[in-house]
Design an enzyme around this catalytic site. Structure first.
Site, PDB file in Angstrom:
ATOM      1  N   SER A   5       2.849   5.112   1.108  1.00  0.00           N
ATOM      2  CA  SER A   5       3.338   5.096   2.342  1.00  0.00           C
ATOM      3  C   SER A   5       2.108   5.895   3.163  1.00  0.00           C
ATOM      4  CB  SER A   5       4.326   6.416   1.939  1.00  0.00           C
ATOM      5  OG  SER A   5       4.150   6.810   2.978  1.00  0.00           O
ATOM      6  N   GLY A   6       2.505   6.045   4.657  1.00  0.00           N
ATOM      7  CA  GLY A   6       1.327   6.121   5.335  1.00  0.00           C
ATOM      8  C   GLY A   6      -0.012   5.468   5.504  1.00  0.00           C
ATOM      9  N   GLY A   8       1.418  -1.676  -0.167  1.00  0.00           N
ATOM     10  CA  GLY A   8       0.007  -0.205   0.184  1.00  0.00           C
ATOM     11  C   GLY A   8       1.139   1.030   0.097  1.00  0.00           C
ATOM     12  N   SER A  21       2.627  -1.271   8.004  1.00  0.00           N
ATOM     13  CA  SER A  21       3.556  -1.236   9.162  1.00  0.00           C
ATOM     14  C   SER A  21       3.079  -1.111  10.565  1.00  0.00           C
ATOM     15  CB  SER A  21       5.064  -0.568   8.973  1.00  0.00           C
ATOM     16  OG  SER A  21       6.115  -0.514   8.274  1.00  0.00           O
ATOM     17  N   SER A  69       6.262  -1.989  -2.354  1.00  0.00           N
ATOM     18  CA  SER A  69       5.540  -2.852  -3.164  1.00  0.00           C
ATOM     19  C   SER A  69       4.671  -2.065  -4.405  1.00  0.00           C
ATOM     20  CB  SER A  69       5.673  -4.755  -2.926  1.00  0.00           C
ATOM     21  OG  SER A  69       4.810  -4.431  -2.116  1.00  0.00           O
ATOM     22  N   GLY A  90      -0.402   2.175   7.049  1.00  0.00           N
ATOM     23  CA  GLY A  90      -0.063   1.979   7.452  1.00  0.00           C
ATOM     24  C   GLY A  90      -0.189  -0.175   7.569  1.00  0.00           C
TER      25      GLY A  90
HETATM   26  S1  ADX Z   1       9.506   0.130  -2.208  1.00  0.00           S
HETATM   27  O1  ADX Z   1       8.355   1.302  -3.035  1.00  0.00           O
HETATM   28  O2  ADX Z   1      10.492  -0.391  -2.425  1.00  0.00           O
HETATM   29  O3  ADX Z   1       9.004  -1.117  -1.699  1.00  0.00           O
HETATM   30  P1  ADX Z   1       9.514   0.391   0.808  1.00  0.00           P
HETATM   31  O4  ADX Z   1       8.078   0.184   0.922  1.00  0.00           O
HETATM   32  O5  ADX Z   1      10.959   0.047   0.793  1.00  0.00           O
HETATM   33  O6  ADX Z   1       9.346   1.519  -1.346  1.00  0.00           O
HETATM   34  O7  ADX Z   1      10.216   2.253   0.773  1.00  0.00           O
HETATM   35  C1  ADX Z   1       9.482   3.542   1.444  1.00  0.00           C
HETATM   36  C2  ADX Z   1       9.574   4.278   2.743  1.00  0.00           C
HETATM   37  O8  ADX Z   1      10.620   5.263   2.290  1.00  0.00           O
HETATM   38  C3  ADX Z   1       8.356   4.843   2.737  1.00  0.00           C
HETATM   39  O9  ADX Z   1       6.853   4.806   3.572  1.00  0.00           O
HETATM   40  C4  ADX Z   1       9.132   6.244   3.038  1.00  0.00           C
HETATM   41  O10 ADX Z   1       9.324   6.262   4.109  1.00  0.00           O
HETATM   42  C5  ADX Z   1      10.285   5.774   2.169  1.00  0.00           C
HETATM   43  N1  ADX Z   1      10.808   6.766   1.321  1.00  0.00           N
HETATM   44  C6  ADX Z   1      11.695   7.785   0.323  1.00  0.00           C
HETATM   45  N2  ADX Z   1      11.841   8.380  -0.387  1.00  0.00           N
HETATM   46  C7  ADX Z   1      10.607   7.982  -1.176  1.00  0.00           C
HETATM   47  C8  ADX Z   1      10.591   8.206  -2.726  1.00  0.00           C
HETATM   48  N3  ADX Z   1      10.697   9.041  -3.534  1.00  0.00           N
HETATM   49  N4  ADX Z   1       8.916   7.032  -2.804  1.00  0.00           N
HETATM   50  C9  ADX Z   1       8.409   6.206  -1.445  1.00  0.00           C
HETATM   51  N5  ADX Z   1       8.584   6.001  -0.266  1.00  0.00           N
HETATM   52  C10 ADX Z   1       9.899   7.146  -0.112  1.00  0.00           C
END
Ligand code: ADX
Length: 209
Positions: free
Chosen positions: A44-45, A42, A49, A116, A47
């Site tokens: 970022s933010g 989902g 984690s 993801s 929920g």
């Molecule tokens: S993923 O897209 O590769 O799955 P992942 O879950 O590891 O991302 O990391 C996301 C976390 O990294 C976010 O919750 C946020 O705190 C931080 N973050 C820093 N830069 C970005 C970005 N450009 N996009 C999304 N998350 C970011």
């Protein structure tokens, strides 16, 4: 491209797989539960984690062996060399998928909390493990809810262009088509969401007793 591993060119081809006498099944019997990957996905933010840790707490109280792999933590260590380009995110998920597979073999209930964002990457992980061992849980909270929460202040920065390729703002998030579970983390309480995940595990026969 080798779809099983998501590696274009495996560089170590001469390894011989060592079969342990202590099998996954023996570990599961000892643990009194099956191992499984709970893949929270989902924005970022949304929920992920918080929910993964709350489910882990509940499972731990039920004497299950658990481990949470969390985006922000894993990116400090194992994946500290990766950023947020499409190819780095792909590699991030490929590594986490393979680590999760090891935890599965270790008899653990592994809970992963990564954005993801790409369907194909999540499908590659699904296909790494036996059918039914990967349960995709979509933490469904709208962008406006996540942005309002902005727990880490990152959406504000992303809107100002200070963070590039930010998921939901300047980089896509692809909703799962057929997740095993959708939790409305934007509307429902944490305990309601935890109960939904535990119900899924019960339905899937994860608890042996
Ligand atoms: S993923 O897209 O590769 O799955 P992942 O879950 O590891 O991302 O990391 C996301 C976390 O990294 C976010 O919750 C946020 O705190 C931080 N973050 C820093 N830069 C970005 C970005 N450009 N996009 C999304 N998350 C970011």
């Amino acid at each position: 491209m080798n779809l099983k591993t998501n590696l274009a060119e495996p560089k170590s081809t001469n390894g011989v797989w060592h079969h342990a006498s202590v099998s996954r099944e023996r570990r599961e019997t000892l643990n009194q539960h099956k191992s499984v990957i709970l893949w929270f996905t989902g924005l970022s933010g949304s929920g992920k984690s918080t929910l993964a840790h709350a489910v882990e707490e509940e499972l731990h109280q039920r004497k299950c062996r658990t481990y949470v792999l969390d985006g922000d933590n894993v990116r400090h260590g194992l994946n500290g060399d990766l950023g947020f380009s499409e190819s780095d995110r792909k590699e991030n998920i490929r590594r986490i998928g393979n680590v999760s597979k090891l935890f599965l073999d270790a008899g653990t209930i592994v809970l992963t909390a990564f954005i993801s964002p790409f369907k194909t990457d999540r499908e590659i992980v699904r296909n790494l493990v036996p059918h039914g061992d990967f349960l995709e849980i979509f933490c469904n909270a709208s962008l406006s809810v996540c942005e309002q929460r902005d727990t880490k202040g990152m959406y504000k920065k992303a809107r100002k262009g200070l963070i590039k390729n930010f998921t939901g703002i300047s980089s896509p998030y692809e909703d799962p088509d057929k997740p095993e579970l959708v939790v409305n983390t934007g509307e429902n309480s944490l305990s309601e969401c935890v109960n939904q995940v535990i119900a899924l595990l019960e339905e899937r026969g994860i608890f042996i007793q």
